[in-house]
Design a protein around this motif. Structure first.
Motif, PDB file in Angstrom:
ATOM      1  N   UNK A  82      57.403 -24.377  11.584  1.00  0.00           N
ATOM      2  CA  UNK A  82      57.058 -24.418  10.164  1.00  0.00           C
ATOM      3  C   UNK A  82      56.531 -25.795   9.803  1.00  0.00           C
ATOM      4  N   UNK A  83      57.046 -26.842  10.432  1.00  0.00           N
ATOM      5  CA  UNK A  83      56.512 -28.171  10.168  1.00  0.00           C
ATOM      6  C   UNK A  83      55.057 -28.249  10.611  1.00  0.00           C
ATOM      7  N   UNK A  84      54.816 -27.731  11.783  1.00  0.00           N
ATOM      8  CA  UNK A  84      53.424 -27.765  12.261  1.00  0.00           C
ATOM      9  C   UNK A  84      52.518 -26.997  11.327  1.00  0.00           C
ATOM     10  N   UNK A  85      53.043 -25.844  10.843  1.00  0.00           N
ATOM     11  CA  UNK A  85      52.234 -25.041   9.945  1.00  0.00           C
ATOM     12  C   UNK A  85      51.837 -25.813   8.703  1.00  0.00           C
TER      13      UNK A  85
ATOM     14  N   UNK C 155      55.841 -11.821  -2.862  1.00  0.00           N
ATOM     15  CA  UNK C 155      56.095 -11.016  -1.668  1.00  0.00           C
ATOM     16  C   UNK C 155      56.921 -11.787  -0.661  1.00  0.00           C
ATOM     17  N   UNK C 156      56.581 -13.041  -0.527  1.00  0.00           N
ATOM     18  CA  UNK C 156      57.399 -13.902   0.321  1.00  0.00           C
ATOM     19  C   UNK C 156      58.864 -13.801  -0.073  1.00  0.00           C
ATOM     20  N   UNK C 205      62.053 -23.260   2.542  1.00  0.00           N
ATOM     21  CA  UNK C 205      60.769 -23.066   1.854  1.00  0.00           C
ATOM     22  C   UNK C 205      59.653 -23.596   2.729  1.00  0.00           C
ATOM     23  N   UNK C 206      59.338 -22.830   3.773  1.00  0.00           N
ATOM     24  CA  UNK C 206      58.365 -23.336   4.736  1.00  0.00           C
ATOM     25  C   UNK C 206      56.956 -23.262   4.208  1.00  0.00           C
ATOM     26  N   UNK C 207      56.828 -22.731   2.998  1.00  0.00           N
ATOM     27  CA  UNK C 207      55.486 -22.717   2.415  1.00  0.00           C
ATOM     28  C   UNK C 207      55.157 -24.029   1.735  1.00  0.00           C
ATOM     29  N   UNK C 208      56.131 -24.905   1.636  1.00  0.00           N
ATOM     30  CA  UNK C 208      55.839 -26.198   1.036  1.00  0.00           C
ATOM     31  C   UNK C 208      55.947 -27.283   2.081  1.00  0.00           C
ATOM     32  N   UNK C 210      57.169 -30.286   1.643  1.00  0.00           N
ATOM     33  CA  UNK C 210      58.422 -31.026   1.609  1.00  0.00           C
ATOM     34  C   UNK C 210      59.552 -30.202   2.192  1.00  0.00           C
ATOM     35  N   UNK C 211      59.462 -28.885   2.021  1.00  0.00           N
ATOM     36  CA  UNK C 211      60.511 -28.064   2.589  1.00  0.00           C
ATOM     37  C   UNK C 211      60.522 -28.166   4.104  1.00  0.00           C
ATOM     38  N   UNK C 212      59.355 -28.023   4.689  1.00  0.00           N
ATOM     39  CA  UNK C 212      59.264 -28.066   6.144  1.00  0.00           C
ATOM     40  C   UNK C 212      59.729 -29.431   6.650  1.00  0.00           C
ATOM     41  N   UNK C 213      59.259 -30.464   5.999  1.00  0.00           N
ATOM     42  CA  UNK C 213      59.589 -31.815   6.470  1.00  0.00           C
ATOM     43  C   UNK C 213      61.082 -32.087   6.385  1.00  0.00           C
ATOM     44  N   UNK C 214      61.659 -31.665   5.279  1.00  0.00           N
ATOM     45  CA  UNK C 214      63.079 -31.956   5.123  1.00  0.00           C
ATOM     46  C   UNK C 214      63.884 -31.199   6.164  1.00  0.00           C
ATOM     47  N   UNK C 215      63.442 -29.959   6.449  1.00  0.00           N
ATOM     48  CA  UNK C 215      64.150 -29.207   7.464  1.00  0.00           C
ATOM     49  C   UNK C 215      64.116 -29.922   8.796  1.00  0.00           C
ATOM     50  N   UNK C 216      62.944 -30.435   9.164  1.00  0.00           N
ATOM     51  CA  UNK C 216      62.812 -31.117  10.455  1.00  0.00           C
ATOM     52  C   UNK C 216      63.719 -32.320  10.524  1.00  0.00           C
TER      53      UNK C 216
END
Lengths: 100, 738, 574
Positions: A82-85, C155-156, C205-208, C210-216
């Motif tokens: 998801x980060x890559x995405x 839908x998400x 919230x992998x559509x954002x 900041x969400x993706x980054x924070x998760x990583x």
């Protein structure tokens, strides 16, 4: 039989290598590999201790630790996907929108 | 010692007006403008009158009750509180309010209650007929009754603490009333000036009270403080300083040098205010407190408090002459009276100073005589000055109306109340209704007022047999008697003698400029007396002043000063005694003195005045007979004299006097330099240091926060590195222990 | 065969998976069942399964075209909330009056889990936090059930309903296991279970971006930390041959080198979870990128989970015996850590302009306060006081109380931010501008939460901080005031200064809490936010519950304090 002390030593070395790699590598996948390295060190340590004490629960712990490590990798890879995405990169240095 | 029934209710005397204050204020706000309120209740005037009448009746009953007693004070305590004792006593009365009645109380109670009542009547006539006051008279009457309650309370209180509390209450009301026309900058300024100047005195008063409290083991009530044993135990030097401090407070309140600057400006207030506060009651507060110090001087060590007495007398002397000098050049009717008040109060101070000196040095009899004379003069002055101010108010009032009739071609009375409908007074022209330059020849046009002023002036001057004569001679005599014993007293004694002549001059000048001669302006020609309310108190007080001879006959002087004596039963005996005592005194020195004083005040002063300002009335105008002879005399003197005062009038002395001897300028400069400079320094300190300190904290903490947060770089590697670092730190700390 | 801990009144030893076990384990079992149902029910469909090598299709109800009744996207949320609520209710009823039995679950001589007052207390805490977050998520990640065209985002949201709630339940289960565990490895398994689920929730919230980054970031740092912690556990195992809490506690000696190293490493692992000072760096990023209910769970329940670990390791294992003359070996380490943590958190929050980051730093500070409290436990004047366990219990009870009321107001604050997120983000302080005018109830609620965080009486935050400070001070003074005439600073243990630091830090913190109030009451709402707040019945109800709890627990939190005391007692510290 190998003296468990050596195995413990190996485990310690692996652990330190893994820890060092975790904070010195930029590539997220490599960091994940280093984390795995640390968890493998843990496994080795459990095994060595189980042999040392002759206690079967140590082996049980080791198996559980493998399972946990696997789960962690799965989740980690999903999160990196998801980060890559979003960020189009897996270099941890370039992903720093959230700071201060 | 609880008294009989009447004394029990003495608390009502100040209580009635005090409770009337919120009532009038409240009702006034609700009913403001409604016809009943304006016409029938006179915007609260009738309420005030009722209340003051009730207080007067109560006061008379109390006085009658007390008169039958020959003896020491009645003390009645209304409530005690016992929370102050640190020594465990429960009978401490420091916060109790009690009633203390002795001869001094009786006199001032009568003066205060009587004058408050009469001036109330006067105000109804004065304030309610002047349309500038429409719809705000309720404020006036509310403040008026509050003031009266303060004065009555002060007079009745049984401890210095309550005296002070009511003292301050009167100061507040004085500020409110002087600044009654607060929209006028001059009035606001005057009110502020009055308040601040008396405040300066009050600071010292408080210091004195605290010193007293400290000396007398936490007691300020008269019963304890006047006890000879307690006085004997106290350090006499400290006692003198404490009393001196209290005297400075009195100086401020009674407008003596050097805190006198507020009294002339205080004439900005409406005339009833001037009459009540600055002639009859509040300025007497200072005298009252000094008079109350009498037992201290009596019981203290011989000679220990002499210095203070001398200082009191000297201040009195200086003020007497100074005020009289400034009164020479005043054109404003009320200002002349203001300076006259200052001067006469100075007389009383001199008298008190003499009395106190005598008491302290063991001459008890003469001390009682001097005390009695001073207090009797206070009485006479209050009556006369109150009347004079009211009369001046009447003059100004009528001049004002006449001005409007003349300027607006009169007769625009549309609502049928016989008063002109003034809608925009005081704004259009610069006609000064108070200036004597616009008067003249009013004796025939305002007969009652003229009579009142005539009698009042004579009382102030000290014309024999009338009013102040009986007491003024007593003061002068006492001062000279002390001067014979204590050389330094020659200064005040001489000063008041000179002042007697000066008084004669300026009071006569005032009367002749206003009432004799030809009218100086067209306005003065149209003056006539109007409302009934105004003359009533004038008439009453006229008779009171004339009747001072009765009081003298009753040995009021002796009775006032000496708390032990009774009064003579035979009136004519008393009169005879007094007359002979004054005019045919066995002591040669005193005899010469008396006649010199009479000569100065009766002959020399008025003669000069007549020479300059006298003159006969208009064609066809005739004053009442008792004044007409004076006017004729003045006309003759004027015609015959060649005395020309232009040189005097243009001299630099006259200039200084016009500027009130530069006191205001000196004080202003001092305040600008010292107070304002200090204020600026404080402002700088506040903005640089205190604000600067806070701002530094703020900027430092924000900076620290910014730097700390900068460590959170956003890079995951750094986070892990920090984790590793943390591990190391933990190890070090764990090892550090073992 | 049964361990010695099983004897005694009110102690109940059951074999694992016996009937008695299921009776005691019922609430957690309900959670697991709920989790399984969440897997199954939304996926009930009409798919058929073809037996291999034949042409027979057996209906295998899992998958395919979803059944109308169970395919509703709103179902997972309701199901999860209902499960959590049931489990919570069962636990509360069981333990609120303190008369529950302690049930120890044994398997072949090893104690696996124990249900006692302490564990039930924490389970209630966890479930309450997750329940409130679930309720809020019903609106924060809503299931759009109307028929018609839906946007991509909607839908998400519909697709990932089940995922979200599965993760929430997993977190809850993991945290419950942590609370119950009596064996360090079991504790660790539970910890990992909860952590893994939390990593995904943070990056949900992998559509954002900041969400993706924070998760990583959260994942990486968390994995490293837990790897370190696990290594420490393995060293402990090496040293003691067992990971049973009671056994290690019995055999602990301060002088064993391996034990000390292991202790340090385990501290790192739990320190990350608690967000103590050098390990907290990922926390602000995680809170900022996660959605607010999840961040709230992180801030309250995750922290409590870490605290359990710390309590078990530091207080049960590594504490000296009563009567001994030295203080705990970890005293200086933890003391320094706590001071750095609380100061760092407060100073960093002073200048922060993102409300979620500010709350993250504030929870770092609160962690510092609790670490200070734990330090005080280790500072007993062993041998100088009559009943040292009383002092220890007082402090531990205070810490427990503080952790519980944090759920009330910190989670509440996050939920309010969640409400703001629903209308367009809560990453800038200006998102809160004029909140009081737009919605007075929510504005006031937020302000009360801020006051409680600052420690203003009579709210719950004041009571909890007061108890902690009182505990620390009384621990440092001990009974000196009985034995000596006058007590000077040199007589008191230096732990007293931690209380002073806590005091000063609380004072500093008032600034940034009240700043929120200023922004809410005095600023003008920013562009695009002039309308009233979104409706969201469920999230508003959750905020209300938090508000009521904040006020009530402050005014009369007796029941809760008694529960905390009972929990602390059941730890048997000395």
């Amino acid at each position: 039989m190998i003296d468990p002390a050596w195995v413990s030593g190996l485990a310690a070395i692996l652990f330190i290598i893994g820890l060092w790699g975790a904070f010195s590598r930029k590539n997220a996948i490599v960091v994940l590999m280093c984390i795995e390295l640390m968890l493998n060190a843990v496994n080795l340590q459990f095994v060595a201790a189980a042999t040392h004490w002759g206690d079967v629960t140590g082996w049980v712990y080791a198996v559980f630790a493998i399972a946990i490590a696997a789960a962690e990798v799965a989740i980690g890879l999903a999160i990196f996907l998801s980060m890559y995405g979003q960020h189009e990169t897996i270099s941890l240095d370039e992903v720093n929108l959230l700071r201060n | 010692m609880s008294g009989s029934e009447i004394i029990d209710y003495a608390i009502l005397i100040p209580l009635f007006p005090f409770l009337a204050f919120p009532v009038i204020l409240f009702l006034g706000r609700i009913f403001n403008g409604t016809p009943t309120w304006v016409k029938n209740v006179k915007e609260g005037g009738i309420i005030a009158l009722t209340v003051m009448g009730a207080s007067l009746i109560m006061a008379l009953l109390v006085i009658k009750e007390h008169m039958n007693k020959v003896g020491a004070a009645d003390v009645f305590t209304w409530f005690e509180s016992s929370w102050w004792e640190s020594s465990g006593e429960i009978t401490t009365k420091v916060f109790g309010f009690g009633i203390y009645i002795d001869h001094l109380t009786v006199m001032l109670l009568f003066v205060a209650a009587f004058l408050c009542f009469l001036i109330n009547i006067f105000s109804i006539g004065y304030m309610n007929t002047d349309s500038i006051n429409d719809n705000r008279n309720h404020r006036f009457y509310a403040e008026f009754v509050l003031f009266c309650s303060g004065m009555l309370g002060m007079v009745l209180a049984d401890s210095f603490l309550w005296l002070f509390i009511f003292w301050e209450l009167m100061g507040l009301c004085s500020y409110l009333l002087i600044g009654f026309y607060y929209e006028r900058p001059s009035a606001a300024y005057a009110a502020k000036k009055a308040f601040l100047t008396t405040r300066v005195g009050d600071v010292f008063l408080v210091i004195g009270l605290v010193m007293l409290w400290n000396m007398f083991d936490g007691h300020l009530d008269y019963a304890y403080v006047f006890d000879p044993e307690n006085i004997a135990r106290v350090d006499q030097g400290e006692l003198q300083i404490a009393l001196g401090m209290m005297f400075i407070g009195a100086v401020g309140k009674s407008a003596q040098f050097p805190l006198h600057v507020w009294l002339p400006d205080a004439m900005e207030g409406p005339t009833p205010v001037s009459a009540l506060i600055h002639a009859a009651t509040m300025v007497n507060a200072g005298l009252y407190i000094v008079a109350r110090m009498f037992p201290f001087f009596m019981e203290a060590e011989i000679g220990a408090l002499s210095t203070l007495a001398i200082v009191i007398a000297i201040i009195g002397g200086i003020t007497a002459v100074m005020a009289a000098l400034i009164a020479f050049v005043q054109m404003d009717l009320k200002k002349v009276l203001a300076y006259s008040t200052m001067s006469q109060l100075a007389y009383i101070f001199t008298g008190l100073g003499s009395a106190l000196w005598l008491a302290n040095n063991g001459y008890d009899d003469i001390a009682a005589f001097a005390m009695g004379a001073s207090l009797f003069h206070l009485f006479n002055h209050a009556m006369a000055k109150g009347m004079l101010f009211m009369a001046s108010g009447s003059v100004i009032h009528e001049i004002h109306h006449a001005h409007h009739e003349v300027a607006h071609h009169g007769h625009d009375d549309h609502d049928g109340d016989h008063h002109d409908d003034h809608h925009d007074d005081h704004h259009d022209d610069h006609f000064d209704a108070q200036s004597m330059e616009n008067m003249g020849g009013l004796a025939s046009r305002l007969p009652i007022t003229a009579t009142a002023m005539f009698v009042g002036s004579m009382s102030i001057i000290g014309i024999p047999l009338i009013g102040g004569f009986w007491s003024k001679e007593g003061i002068i005599a006492s001062a000279w008697k002390v001067a014979l014993k204590e050389p330094i007293f020659f200064l005040p004694a001489t000063l008041i003698l000179i002042g007697a002549g000066m008084t004669g001059f300026y009071m006569s000048r005032m009367w002749f400029m206003t009432f004799a001669g030809k009218p100086k302006t067209e306005v003065a020609e149209h003056v006539h007396e109007q409302t009934p309310w105004i003359p009533i108190p004038l008439v009453v007080l006229t008779f009171m002043t004339l009747g001072a001879i009765v009081f003298a006959g009753m040995h009021a002087g002796h009775w006032l000063g000496d708390f032990e004596s009774g009064h003579y039963t035979s009136f004519f005996d008393g009169i005879g005694y007094e007359m002979s005592h004054v005019f045919l005194n066995p002591d040669l020195f005193l005899l010469i003195l008396t006649y010199v004083a009479i000569g100065l005040s009766l002959v020399i002063g008025p003669t000069f005045a007549m020479a300059l300002y006298g003159g006969s009335l208009d064609e066809g105008q005739k004053a009442k007979p008792w004044m007409q002879w004076a006017i004729n005399l003045s006309a003759r003197v004027n015609n015959k004299s060649k005395f020309d005062n232009t040189a005097w009038a243009n001299s630099s002395l006259a200039d200084s006097l016009h500027k009130r001897l530069h006191f205001d300028e000196i004080y202003d400069a001092a305040i600008m330099k010292i107070v304002v400079g200090f204020a600026n320094l404080s402002a700088i300190f506040d903005s640089k240091f205190i604000d600067g300190f806070i701002k530094t904290i703020e900027s430092t903490s924000q900076e620290a926060s910014r730097r700390l947060r900068a460590l959170t770089t956003g890079s995951a590697r750094d986070y892990i590195m920090m984790t590793a670092l943390g591990t190391l730190v933990i190890f070090l700390l764990l090892w550090g222990v073992t | 065969m049964l361990p010695a801990a099983c004897d005694g009144p009110g102690m109940n030893c059951v074999e694992v998976f016996s009937t008695d076990f299921w009776q005691a384990f019922a609430p957690e079992a309900i959670l697991i069942i709920g989790l399984l149902l969440l897997f199954i029910i939304p996926n009930l469909g009409n798919s058929k399964f073809r037996i291999p090598l034949t042409k027979t299709h057996v209906p295998w109800f899992f998958g395919g075209k979803r059944v109308k009744a169970t395919g509703s996207p709103a179902l997972p949320g309701m199901l999860a909330t209902a499960t959590l609520f049931t489990a919570l209710g069962m636990m509360v009823i069981e333990s609120i009056d303190g008369k529950m039995d302690t049930t120890t679950v044994v398997s072949g001589g090893i104690i696996i889990i124990k249900m006692d007052n302490f564990s039930r207390f924490f389970e209630i805490l966890f479930l309450a936090a997750v329940l409130l977050a679930s309720m809020a998520s019903l609106d924060r990640i809503p299931a759009h059930t109307f028929h018609g065209k839906k946007s991509l985002e909607e839908m998400y949201d519909n697709r990932r309903q089940a995922d979200f709630y599965i993760l929430m339940l997993t977190t809850a289960i993991g945290m419950c296991i942590v609370a119950l565990a009596q064996d360090l490895f079991v504790l660790f398994v539970g910890l990992e279970l909860a952590s893994l689920a939390t990593y995904v929730l943070v990056g949900f919230h992998k559509e954002t971006k900041s969400g993706a980054e924070s998760g990583v970031k959260y994942f990486i740092v968390g994995s490293v930390a837990s790897g370190v912690g696990l290594y420490g556990l393995s060293l402990l195992y090496l040293e003691f041959g067992t990971l049973q809490l009671t056994e290690i506690a019995a055999n602990w000696v301060d002088s064993s080198i391996l034990g000390t190293i292991a202790l340090g490493l385990v501290l790192v692992g739990f320190g990350f979870k608690v967000s103590a000072a050098p390990f907290h760096f990922a926390a602000p990023d995680a809170y900022a990128g996660a959605n607010s209910p999840v961040a709230g769970v992180l801030a309250t329940a995750s922290k409590a989970m870490g605290m359990i670990g710390l309590i078990r390791v530091l207080l049960i294992i590594a504490l000296p015996e009563s009567g001994a003359q030295e203080s705990a070996i970890w005293l200086y380490a933890l003391g320094t850590l706590s001071v750095i943590t609380m100061t760092w958190g407060n100073v960093a929050a002073l200048g922060s302009t993102n409300p979620k980051r500010m709350l993250a730093y504030s929870s770092v500070a609160h962690a510092g306060y609790m670490l200070a409290a734990l330090t005080a436990v280790g500072a007993w004047k062993w041998g100088e006081v009559e009943a040292p366990s009383d002092y220890a219990e007082a402090i531990v009870a205070a810490v427990l109380f503080h952790l519980f009321v944090l759920v009330a107001f910190k989670l509440g604050a996050f939920l309010v931010l969640g409400l703001l997120e629903m209308e367009g983000g809560a990453s800038r302080l200006s998102a809160l501008s004029g909140l009081a005018r737009r919605d007075p109830l929510i504005g006031t609620a937020m302000f009360i939460f801020m006051l409680a965080l600052a420690g203003v009486p009579p709210l719950a935050g004041f009571v909890s901080k007061f108890l902690v400070v009182a505990g620390i001070v009384s621990n440092s003074v001990g009974e000196l005031w009985v034995t000596t005439e006058s007590v000077s600073f040199s007589d008191i243990h230096w732990v007293w200064w931690l209380a002073l630091a806590m005091f000063i830090n609380s004072a500093i913190s008032v600034f940034y809490y009240l700043r929120i109030g200023v922004v809410m009451f005095l600023d003008v709402p920013e562009e695009g936010r002039r309308k009233p707040l979104p409706y969201g019945a469920s999230i508003r109800m959750a905020i209300w519950i938090c508000l009521v709890a904040t006020v009530l627990l402050g005014l009369s939190g007796d029941t809760l304090i008694r529960m905390c005391y009972r929990a602390a007692e059941s730890l048997n510290l000395a």
